[in-house]
Design a protein around this motif. Structure first.
Motif, short mmCIF file in Angstrom:
data_model
loop_
_atom_site.label_atom_id
_atom_site.label_comp_id
_atom_site.label_asym_id
_atom_site.label_seq_id
_atom_site.Cartn_x
_atom_site.Cartn_y
_atom_site.Cartn_z
N CYS A 1 -0.32 19.17 -2.48
CA CYS A 1 -1.52 19.23 -1.65
C CYS A 1 -2.22 20.58 -1.83
CB CYS A 1 -1.13 19.01 -0.19
SG CYS A 1 -2.51 19.05 0.98
N GLU A 2 -3.51 20.63 -1.57
CA GLU A 2 -4.26 21.87 -1.70
C GLU A 2 -3.78 22.94 -0.73
OE1 GLU A 2 -8.31 20.77 -1.12
OE2 GLU A 2 -8.01 20.05 0.94
N CYS A 3 -3.10 22.52 0.35
CA CYS A 3 -2.56 23.49 1.31
C CYS A 3 -1.24 24.09 0.83
CB CYS A 3 -2.37 22.84 2.68
SG CYS A 3 -0.88 21.82 2.82
N GLY A 4 -0.69 23.54 -0.24
CA GLY A 4 0.58 24.03 -0.77
C GLY A 4 1.76 23.14 -0.45
N GLY A 5 1.57 22.20 0.46
CA GLY A 5 2.66 21.29 0.83
C GLY A 5 2.97 20.29 -0.28
N LEU A 6 4.22 19.85 -0.35
CA LEU A 6 4.63 18.87 -1.35
C LEU A 6 4.42 17.46 -0.80
CD1 LEU A 6 7.87 20.43 -2.89
CD2 LEU A 6 5.48 20.77 -3.53
N LYS B 1 0.86 -1.19 0.00
CA LYS B 1 0.00 0.00 0.00
C LYS B 1 0.89 1.24 0.00
CE LYS B 1 -3.79 2.29 2.46
NZ LYS B 1 -4.54 2.55 1.22
N VAL B 2 0.70 2.09 -1.00
CA VAL B 2 1.51 3.30 -1.14
C VAL B 2 0.58 4.50 -1.17
CG1 VAL B 2 3.34 4.44 -2.45
CG2 VAL B 2 3.10 1.95 -2.58
N GLN B 3 0.92 5.52 -0.41
CA GLN B 3 0.13 6.75 -0.38
C GLN B 3 1.04 7.97 -0.43
OE1 GLN B 3 -2.22 6.04 3.31
NE2 GLN B 3 -4.01 6.49 2.03
N TYR B 4 0.46 9.07 -0.89
CA TYR B 4 1.11 10.35 -0.71
C TYR B 4 0.70 10.88 0.66
CZ TYR B 4 2.38 11.03 -5.68
OH TYR B 4 2.93 10.93 -6.92
N ILE B 5 1.63 11.56 1.31
CA ILE B 5 1.30 12.28 2.54
C ILE B 5 1.88 13.69 2.42
CG2 ILE B 5 3.34 11.35 3.73
CD1 ILE B 5 1.67 11.51 6.34
N CYS B 6 1.08 14.69 2.75
CA CYS B 6 1.51 16.07 2.61
C CYS B 6 2.58 16.41 3.64
CB CYS B 6 0.33 17.02 2.75
SG CYS B 6 0.80 18.77 2.71
N GLY C 1 -0.07 16.95 6.53
CA GLY C 1 -0.23 15.54 6.87
C GLY C 1 -1.36 14.83 6.17
N LYS C 2 -2.06 15.51 5.29
CA LYS C 2 -3.15 14.88 4.54
C LYS C 2 -2.61 13.77 3.65
CE LYS C 2 -6.68 15.96 1.04
NZ LYS C 2 -7.28 17.05 0.20
#
Length: 366
Positions: A23-28, A2-7, A11-12
């Motif tokens: 991310c919509e917050c601007g984080g990579l 299981k692979v996910q992106y995390i901001c 932390g999203k």
């Protein structure tokens, strides 16, 4: 797996098949997955590319087989009794960026991307263009004015459209990202996309496999941090796996004409210092606004890393010195030797050191 992106900022989490570059917050994005301990028994020693280490990469299938061009497995050679060089321009497009391009385009292949856009000072654009050509993905590359014409020629030869943008490297990135937002194309960027670092971390796996140890001093050029972060991630993996007992001394290399990290450390800042880049022939690290700057500084402080600045006037003599040893490299790469020599001048003899020969000379002659 299981692979996910995390901001990196809020932390999203997000599925990795998203087309959103951040991310919509601007984080990579960072990658979140269960990484097995490093074990040489898990290396596929019949595979002659960075994908011999695919047990330590977050790929679900064999898409890499359609992407790889035999990148990686570059030799480590002696410069003198104190210094070794990893010959990372022994790559399909003559730069270390092929490590990251191979893994980034493998991810694109896995999620069905058919068209990408990227900005680059030349080498990363050339790598992405080549691997897109290999896999049949349409590609547009934005480069700043002053980029080596030979790098631009190579990008076009791979079938990619090239946009030469007036102004510096940071402005080029702004123009490219504006087009990404307007047209909604996939941003296959070596700084934003964390899959790129899955390739650059193999630099450390190879060094360990080749030397059966990690050198005491590792000098790494630092612009946007694609090799720097890959080196850190690789070392952290070896450390967490019990393969090495301590973190080696990592010395980051910046140009004296563009050193936002060196200035940030001098001032004790948590973010890169605001600098106005001056012209430098070390074009590959002339990054005034590194987008993963906060993350990079965290690593610098965490491991008490040093930063050495390349004296501009030392680059061409270092390049000539290397050429006299049979190593014909580009200007930014010659800066690595100049930085090592500057570090020795400041701190004395520094044995068991490693620098990278990360870009070949023929494509960077202006």
């Amino acid at each position: 797996m299981k692979v996910q992106y995390i901001c990196s900022k809020c932390g999203k989490t997000m599925d990795v098949d998203t087309r959103e570059p951040k991310c919509e917050c601007g984080g990579l994005w960072k990658l979140k997955y269960d990484l097995p301990k490093f074990d040489e028994a898990l290396i596929d020693k019949d595979e002659w590319s960075i994908f011999r280490y695919r047990a330590f990469m977050p790929f679900a299938d064999d898409a890499w087989r359609f992407v790889s061009m035999g990148e990686g497995m570059t030799p480590v050679i002696r410069y003198d009794e104190d210094l070794m060089m990893k010959m990372d321009y022994f790559m399909p497009t003559l730069s270390f960026k092929d490590r990251g391009a191979a893994t980034l385009i493998t991810h694109c292949k896995e999620i069905g991307v058919d068209s990408v856009v990227q900005d680059s000072s030349g080498n990363a654009g050339n790598s992405v263009a080549a691997y897109c050509a290999k896999t049949g993905i349409d590609c547009e590359i934005f480069v700043p004015e002053g980029t080596s014409p030979k790098k631009i020629d190579m990008i076009r030869a791979h079938g990619s459209e090239v946009h030469v943008v007036p102004g510096n490297r940071d402005h080029c990135a702004d123009v490219c990202r504006a087009q990404v937002r307007e047209q909604g194309k996939y941003y296959a960027n070596h700084v934003y996309n964390p899959y790129f670092y899955e390739g650059t971390k193999t630099y450390i796996y190879e060094v360990y496999e080749q030397l059966h140890r990690i050198p005491e001093h590792i000098f790494v050029p630092l612009g946007n941090g694609t090799l720097f972060l890959g080196v850190v991630f690789g070392l952290e993996h070896l450390l967490a796996s019990g393969v090495i007992e301590k973190m080696p001394k990592v010395i980051a290399i910046q140009s004296e004409h563009c050193a936002p990290f060196a200035e940030a450390v001098r001032q004790g800042l948590k973010d890169p210092a605001q600098v106005i880049p001056e012209p430098t022939i070390a074009e590959g690290i002339a990054i005034g606004r590194p987008m993963r700057g906060t993350e990079i500084l965290e690593k610098i402080y965490q491991y008490d890393m040093e930063i050495v600045k390349i004296p501009e006037e030392a680059i061409l003599p270092a390049r000539a010195k290397l050429a006299r040893r049979g190593v014909y490299c580009e200007h930014t790469t010659a800066g690595n030797l100049a930085a090592y020599e500057e570090y020795v001048r400041l701190h004395g003899r520094t044995p068991d050191s490693l620098i990278t020969m990360c870009g070949a000379g023929l494509k960077s002659d202006h």
